[in-house]
Design a protein around this motif. Structure first.
Motif, PDB file in Angstrom:
ATOM      1  N   GLY A  50       0.827  -1.188   0.000  1.00 17.90           N
ATOM      2  CA  GLY A  50       0.000   0.000   0.000  1.00 17.90           C
ATOM      3  C   GLY A  50       0.863   1.240   0.000  1.00 17.90           C
ATOM      4  O   GLY A  50       2.033   1.205   0.406  1.00 17.90           O
ATOM      5  N   ILE A  51       0.281   2.345  -0.466  1.00 14.56           N
ATOM      6  CA  ILE A  51       0.994   3.615  -0.491  1.00 14.56           C
ATOM      7  C   ILE A  51       0.024   4.724  -0.133  1.00 14.56           C
ATOM      8  O   ILE A  51      -1.088   4.785  -0.641  1.00 14.56           O
ATOM      9  N   SER A  52       0.456   5.592   0.763  1.00 14.58           N
ATOM     10  CA  SER A  52      -0.409   6.675   1.217  1.00 14.58           C
ATOM     11  C   SER A  52      -0.276   7.888   0.300  1.00 14.58           C
ATOM     12  O   SER A  52       0.603   7.950  -0.561  1.00 14.58           O
ATOM     13  N   SER A  53      -1.126   8.867   0.535  1.00 19.90           N
ATOM     14  CA  SER A  53      -1.056  10.092  -0.252  1.00 19.90           C
ATOM     15  C   SER A  53       0.267  10.813  -0.047  1.00 19.90           C
ATOM     16  O   SER A  53       0.738  11.527  -0.928  1.00 19.90           O
ATOM     17  N   GLY A  54       0.875  10.591   1.109  1.00 11.39           N
ATOM     18  CA  GLY A  54       2.159  11.213   1.393  1.00 11.39           C
ATOM     19  C   GLY A  54       3.352  10.437   0.886  1.00 11.39           C
ATOM     20  O   GLY A  54       4.493  10.877   1.025  1.00 11.39           O
ATOM     21  N   GLY A  55       3.083   9.259   0.321  1.00 11.15           N
ATOM     22  CA  GLY A  55       4.155   8.453  -0.244  1.00 11.15           C
ATOM     23  C   GLY A  55       4.683   7.361   0.672  1.00 11.15           C
ATOM     24  O   GLY A  55       5.587   6.613   0.280  1.00 11.15           O
ATOM     25  N   SER A  56       4.139   7.233   1.862  1.00  7.88           N
ATOM     26  CA  SER A  56       4.569   6.145   2.749  1.00  7.88           C
ATOM     27  C   SER A  56       4.095   4.818   2.192  1.00  7.88           C
ATOM     28  O   SER A  56       2.968   4.703   1.706  1.00  7.88           O
ATOM     29  N   THR A  57       4.961   3.823   2.266  1.00  4.77           N
ATOM     30  CA  THR A  57       4.640   2.511   1.711  1.00  4.77           C
ATOM     31  C   THR A  57       4.714   1.434   2.792  1.00  4.77           C
ATOM     32  O   THR A  57       5.414   1.579   3.794  1.00  4.77           O
ATOM     33  N   ASN A  58       3.977   0.368   2.555  1.00  4.46           N
ATOM     34  CA  ASN A  58       4.091  -0.807   3.405  1.00  4.46           C
ATOM     35  C   ASN A  58       3.927  -2.040   2.536  1.00  4.46           C
ATOM     36  O   ASN A  58       3.222  -2.000   1.518  1.00  4.46           O
ATOM     37  N   TYR A  59       4.611  -3.099   2.927  1.00  2.07           N
ATOM     38  CA  TYR A  59       4.640  -4.327   2.136  1.00  2.07           C
ATOM     39  C   TYR A  59       4.424  -5.547   3.031  1.00  2.07           C
ATOM     40  O   TYR A  59       4.813  -5.560   4.199  1.00  2.07           O
ATOM     41  N   ALA A  60       3.852  -6.579   2.439  1.00  2.00           N
ATOM     42  CA  ALA A  60       3.830  -7.872   3.113  1.00  2.00           C
ATOM     43  C   ALA A  60       5.263  -8.387   3.202  1.00  2.00           C
ATOM     44  O   ALA A  60       6.068  -8.151   2.291  1.00  2.00           O
ATOM     45  N   ASP A  61       5.568  -9.077   4.276  1.00  2.00           N
ATOM     46  CA  ASP A  61       6.927  -9.602   4.442  1.00  2.00           C
ATOM     47  C   ASP A  61       7.334 -10.492   3.269  1.00  2.00           C
ATOM     48  O   ASP A  61       8.496 -10.515   2.871  1.00  2.00           O
ATOM     49  N   SER A  62       6.365 -11.198   2.721  1.00  2.00           N
ATOM     50  CA  SER A  62       6.666 -12.161   1.668  1.00  2.00           C
ATOM     51  C   SER A  62       7.094 -11.515   0.352  1.00  2.00           C
ATOM     52  O   SER A  62       7.645 -12.196  -0.514  1.00  2.00           O
ATOM     53  N   VAL A  63       6.855 -10.215   0.205  1.00  2.00           N
ATOM     54  CA  VAL A  63       7.204  -9.563  -1.064  1.00  2.00           C
ATOM     55  C   VAL A  63       8.263  -8.481  -0.904  1.00  2.00           C
ATOM     56  O   VAL A  63       8.704  -7.899  -1.898  1.00  2.00           O
ATOM     57  N   LYS A  64       8.663  -8.203   0.319  1.00  2.00           N
ATOM     58  CA  LYS A  64       9.677  -7.173   0.543  1.00  2.00           C
ATOM     59  C   LYS A  64      10.957  -7.492  -0.215  1.00  2.00           C
ATOM     60  O   LYS A  64      11.428  -8.628  -0.196  1.00  2.00           O
ATOM     61  N   GLY A  65      11.503  -6.489  -0.875  1.00  2.00           N
ATOM     62  CA  GLY A  65      12.717  -6.672  -1.647  1.00  2.00           C
ATOM     63  C   GLY A  65      12.477  -7.159  -3.063  1.00  2.00           C
ATOM     64  O   GLY A  65      13.393  -7.147  -3.887  1.00  2.00           O
ATOM     65  N   ARG A  66      11.266  -7.589  -3.356  1.00  2.00           N
ATOM     66  CA  ARG A  66      10.929  -8.074  -4.702  1.00  2.00           C
ATOM     67  C   ARG A  66       9.895  -7.200  -5.393  1.00  2.00           C
ATOM     68  O   ARG A  66       9.959  -7.022  -6.609  1.00  2.00           O
ATOM     69  N   PHE A  67       8.962  -6.659  -4.642  1.00  2.00           N
ATOM     70  CA  PHE A  67       7.889  -5.842  -5.199  1.00  2.00           C
ATOM     71  C   PHE A  67       8.111  -4.383  -4.819  1.00  2.00           C
ATOM     72  O   PHE A  67       8.587  -4.082  -3.723  1.00  2.00           O
ATOM     73  N   THR A  68       7.725  -3.499  -5.723  1.00  2.00           N
ATOM     74  CA  THR A  68       7.816  -2.068  -5.458  1.00  2.00           C
ATOM     75  C   THR A  68       6.509  -1.405  -5.873  1.00  2.00           C
ATOM     76  O   THR A  68       6.071  -1.552  -7.013  1.00  2.00           O
ATOM     77  N   ILE A  69       5.921  -0.657  -4.937  1.00  2.00           N
ATOM     78  CA  ILE A  69       4.697   0.075  -5.242  1.00  2.00           C
ATOM     79  C   ILE A  69       5.046   1.534  -5.469  1.00  2.00           C
ATOM     80  O   ILE A  69       5.919   2.091  -4.784  1.00  2.00           O
ATOM     81  N   SER A  70       4.379   2.133  -6.441  1.00  2.00           N
ATOM     82  CA  SER A  70       4.583   3.552  -6.710  1.00  2.00           C
ATOM     83  C   SER A  70       3.260   4.162  -7.145  1.00  2.00           C
ATOM     84  O   SER A  70       2.311   3.441  -7.471  1.00  2.00           O
ATOM     85  N   ARG A  71       3.246   5.485  -7.176  1.00  2.00           N
ATOM     86  CA  ARG A  71       1.965   6.158  -7.415  1.00  2.00           C
ATOM     87  C   ARG A  71       2.186   7.416  -8.217  1.00  2.00           C
ATOM     88  O   ARG A  71       3.158   8.145  -8.009  1.00  2.00           O
ATOM     89  N   ASP A  72       1.286   7.682  -9.143  1.00  2.00           N
ATOM     90  CA  ASP A  72       1.251   8.939  -9.894  1.00  2.00           C
ATOM     91  C   ASP A  72      -0.003   9.668  -9.445  1.00  2.00           C
ATOM     92  O   ASP A  72      -1.106   9.367  -9.887  1.00  2.00           O
ATOM     93  N   GLY A  73       0.170  10.632  -8.556  1.00  2.00           N
ATOM     94  CA  GLY A  73      -0.970  11.343  -7.997  1.00  2.00           C
ATOM     95  C   GLY A  73      -1.760  12.115  -9.027  1.00  2.00           C
ATOM     96  O   GLY A  73      -2.982  12.213  -8.939  1.00  2.00           O
ATOM     97  N   ALA A  74      -1.082  12.653  -9.999  1.00  2.00           N
ATOM     98  CA  ALA A  74      -1.764  13.455 -11.023  1.00  2.00           C
ATOM     99  C   ALA A  74      -2.699  12.591 -11.862  1.00  2.00           C
ATOM    100  O   ALA A  74      -3.707  13.080 -12.388  1.00  2.00           O
ATOM    101  N   LYS A  75      -2.360  11.310 -11.994  1.00  2.00           N
ATOM    102  CA  LYS A  75      -3.167  10.406 -12.804  1.00  2.00           C
ATOM    103  C   LYS A  75      -4.037   9.487 -11.956  1.00  2.00           C
ATOM    104  O   LYS A  75      -4.731   8.628 -12.500  1.00  2.00           O
TER     105      LYS A  75
END
Length: 114
Positions: A50-75
């Protein structure tokens, strides 16, 4: 009403990569958070990232280091870059958008198999 549409699922061999996209549209004043859950056959839905409006992210332990979440606020779009995929990552991936309540996409299948 908020509409949530995912794309980018598919089939890949172990060790491969996929990128999921999720776009929100409709009556959106402000998005608090966006992210991804997944549900494998016979298992409960679990948070992937998950990613907050402020850009803070959190990941399940099982995907840390392999998955990356990002966000384009304008879109109003969120992305999930999935690398080093494993067979246990096979699931239907659901995007969520948190405004005043949660809105969900229809899900996109990710299959990791040799």
């Amino acid at each position: 009403q908020v509409h949530v549409v995912e794309s980018g699922g598919g089939s890949v061999q172990p060790g491969g990569s996929l990128r999921l996209s999720c776009a929100a549209s409709g009556s959106i004043l402000s998005i608090n958070a966006m992210g991804w859950y997944r549900q494998a056959p016979g298992k409960e839905r679990e948070l992937v990232a998950g990613i907050s409006s402020g850009g803070s992210t959190n990941y399940a332990d099982s995907v840390k280091g392999r998955f990356t979440i990002s966000r384009d606020g304008a879109k109003n779009t969120v992305y999930l870059q999935m690398n080093s995929l494993k067979p246990e990552d096979t699931a239907v991936y659901y995007c969520y958008v948190q405004v005043l309540r949660y809105y969900w996409g229809q899900g996109t299948q990710v299959t990791v198999s040799s």
